[in-house]
Design an enzyme around this catalytic site. Sequence first.
Site, PDB file in Angstrom:
ATOM      1  N   LYS A  26       0.836  -1.198   0.000  1.00  0.00           N
ATOM      2  CA  LYS A  26       0.000   0.000   0.000  1.00  0.00           C
ATOM      3  C   LYS A  26       0.878   1.258   0.000  1.00  0.00           C
ATOM      4  O   LYS A  26       0.695   2.164  -0.796  1.00  0.00           O
ATOM      5  CB  LYS A  26      -0.893  -0.016   1.242  1.00  0.00           C
ATOM      6  N   ARG A 559      -6.414  -0.173  -0.775  1.00  0.00           N
ATOM      7  CA  ARG A 559      -7.300   0.067   0.365  1.00  0.00           C
ATOM      8  C   ARG A 559      -7.409  -1.168   1.252  1.00  0.00           C
ATOM      9  O   ARG A 559      -7.675  -2.258   0.762  1.00  0.00           O
ATOM     10  CB  ARG A 559      -8.696   0.466  -0.122  1.00  0.00           C
ATOM     11  N   CYS A 560      -7.193  -0.948   2.532  1.00  0.00           N
ATOM     12  CA  CYS A 560      -7.255  -2.052   3.488  1.00  0.00           C
ATOM     13  C   CYS A 560      -8.284  -1.737   4.559  1.00  0.00           C
ATOM     14  O   CYS A 560      -8.559  -0.572   4.828  1.00  0.00           O
ATOM     15  CB  CYS A 560      -5.908  -2.242   4.164  1.00  0.00           C
ATOM     16  N   HIS A 738     -19.779   8.530  -5.905  1.00  0.00           N
ATOM     17  CA  HIS A 738     -18.466   7.901  -6.101  1.00  0.00           C
ATOM     18  C   HIS A 738     -17.577   8.750  -6.997  1.00  0.00           C
ATOM     19  O   HIS A 738     -16.412   8.441  -7.186  1.00  0.00           O
ATOM     20  CB  HIS A 738     -18.632   6.504  -6.698  1.00  0.00           C
ATOM     21  N   CYS A 770     -25.335   7.593  -1.731  1.00  0.00           N
ATOM     22  CA  CYS A 770     -24.730   7.006  -0.528  1.00  0.00           C
ATOM     23  C   CYS A 770     -24.225   8.142   0.352  1.00  0.00           C
ATOM     24  O   CYS A 770     -24.488   9.314   0.070  1.00  0.00           O
ATOM     25  CB  CYS A 770     -23.604   6.053  -0.932  1.00  0.00           C
TER      26      CYS A 770
END
Length: 803
Positions: A26, A559-560, A738, A770
Amino acid sequence: MTVPTAPLPAATILGYPRIGPDRELKRAVESYWKGALDVSGLRERAADLRTGTRAHLRELGLAGASAVPADFTYYDQVLQVTTAFGALPPRFADLRGGAGAASDPSADAESHPGTSLPGFFAAARGEDDRAALEMTKWLDSNYHYLVPELDEDTPIDYIPGFGAVDPTDGPVSQVLEALAAGEPVPRPVVVGPVTYLLLAKAADGAAPGFRPLDRLHDVLSAYGHLLADLWAAGAEWVQLDEPALVCDAWDTPREDVLAAVADAYTWISAITERPRVLVAGSYGSLGDALPVLASTGIEGLAIDLVAGELPDAADLAGLDGKSVVAGVVCGRNIWRTDLEVALATLESLRDALPETVPIVVGTSTSLQHVPHDAERETRMPDDIRSWLAFADQKVAEVRVLARALAEGREAITGELAEDARLRAERAAHPGVNRGEVRAAVLAVTRADRTRASYAERKAAQDSRLGLPVLPTTTIGSFPQTAEIRSARAAHRRGELDDAGYEAAMRAEIARVVRLQEEIGLDVLVHGEAERNDMVQYFAELLDGFAVTEHGWVQSYGSRCTRPSILWGDISRPEPMTVAWSAYAQSLTDRPMKGMLTGPVTIMAWSFVRDDIPRAQVADQLGLALRAEVSDLEAAGIPVVQVDEPALRETLPLRRADRPAYLEWSVGSFRLATGGAAPSTQIHTHLCYSEFDVVIDAVDHLDADVTSIEASRSRMDILPAVAARGFERQLGPGVWDIHSPRVPSAAECTDLLERAAAALGIEKLWANPDCGLKTRAYAETESSLRHLVEAARAVREAADTDEG
Ligand code: GLN
Ligand code: ZN
């Protein structure tokens, strides 16, 4: 015959986390994106990570040839195949590779036909006005892959390139890298051809009726070249992942899927110069795909004996001449393997298989879904930590079980005893089995899951809330600014005391409330500034959860997430959201919406205990949330939203398993909300537009208002919703959050008009797709103003029509 004859080792894993124990990948990739690292710097750091991982796995005992998987990718395993074949949609035509490839400044790139590393990232993340490939969930997991977009003309080529360095450091390069370092040959892992095509979607311009599976032969010829390259590089085995075969709910009929499997693996096994082929069917049972695979000339089959069942004896008999990897160690959850149970499964498998079939002990799936090492969780209570097995502990487990299989159970007497001791300790832990929690769940009645009739509720809510037709609202979160994040971080580190933190959050809430009033929204939210994450926030406040320090898993790309561990019976020591919501309500006369995360979503985004049925866990959560709803009501909050964005993603892969899942998941939501007074308006939010498969379930949630994502699909779903007779209110999103793009008021109006035409204006709400936490304030303000303006325009037009 030039196919190697080397056997598989006695123990293996189907894949390992690639992000690195300290999220090295990352960090490297993000530095590269920021321009702080160049392509060769990035590739060097990735090579170090891979070399370190292979050495680590050898130290853990995966020592022989083909024992260590070579499954590295900079971003995603599906994109890895797409770019190796140059199978990119027309908007990325220049990145396809071969002649005219976007140039990679690093050496050797020009000699390889594949897509360059910058091109690979462009397809993953989008570039300028070219949208990224769509991202969606990998099987029923929480990992997201990039969806291939294919039509009848998409180029699919793999030009043999042995000797060239793959600019994306794909499987061939990984084999060469290990051999050059004098290591045993690793086992490259590649998404298999049938799964690749089942996970693809037809590109927008594709001919009517086109299915990605129609391209099977083109894809096979590319795989053929890839296998030849892997063979030439020295690979003895290759693992082709075919998890899509365990799902029977694709649009493609099952017989077509099975025909493709037969076709693909007959063709592949006929190649004479290739590594031996291990097909891995993870995430469930292969079912009727197993005999089809068995009838082809592949050399090995990996079966999932955790999510799937032991195959029929007749099917197992058909595996004569192949190797079987028995996935008895769970690749997806973090609990120690019950060694007794796993050993019993292995013994039954051995009894049912022909004697000549070698059994390899393995994991059920790749370990990419679990964190690296439970030993590092030193802040977690020792007992809880001792019940866990992250990736490294799972490697030890497959080895222990392989020893038992080879030498008899006496060889692992000590391990069996230790496992039994820990298991008994876990079962006896007072937090694991709390009488009052169990009793409360047992006492739940049907009435607890049932509210007053919708007609009664609607009348009570209309008179209490006094909303206009087509009310406007948001989904909950407002932009998480740098100040909010640093206040939260400082508070966590103890640098900001409770009072200082509370003051900072209150100031933020006040700002968000004023902004919403000024913009003219009808139902307001407090903005969720205090929440790091919509699941972790609740996990930290509920009893029964533990949080990890280093337990990161890849969600997508760089992304984690750090899922919480749900280990015990759940209770709510005190209200979790009431103070923030009540404060927000105190600042305005407009209705304030309380915000909760639903039981299914809390479970989907955590590691869930494996010792009681999920339905029971869901009801424990349902009861905790029910108490929160009641406290919100008592504090004067008239609207409560319970988010269930994960309802659809954890839908079982097999149709036959779906009714039971929907029964308990819907039931837990109804338990959470069923105590609300008729005058309390219950909202829910689902995060996807294709909610057709769960539409009946959504109806059964019995929420007064449901918001869904709908702007990208331009309200396509609504006629189906209307035709089905959806009685309650719906808020189809009119702003695609998004993207940083601000929709114009005219666009929002157009979408609302379409929605009103399909559904009727009386049932309609106007809201974004969202939450807004990833957006910036500038675009948020303008977009919300346009949304409110559009709602007013549509209301007025409706008024005039009537008048
Ligand atoms: N209430 C949450 C938010 O607005 C919902 C997020 C989601 O659906 N994923 O952030
Ligand atoms: Zn959402």
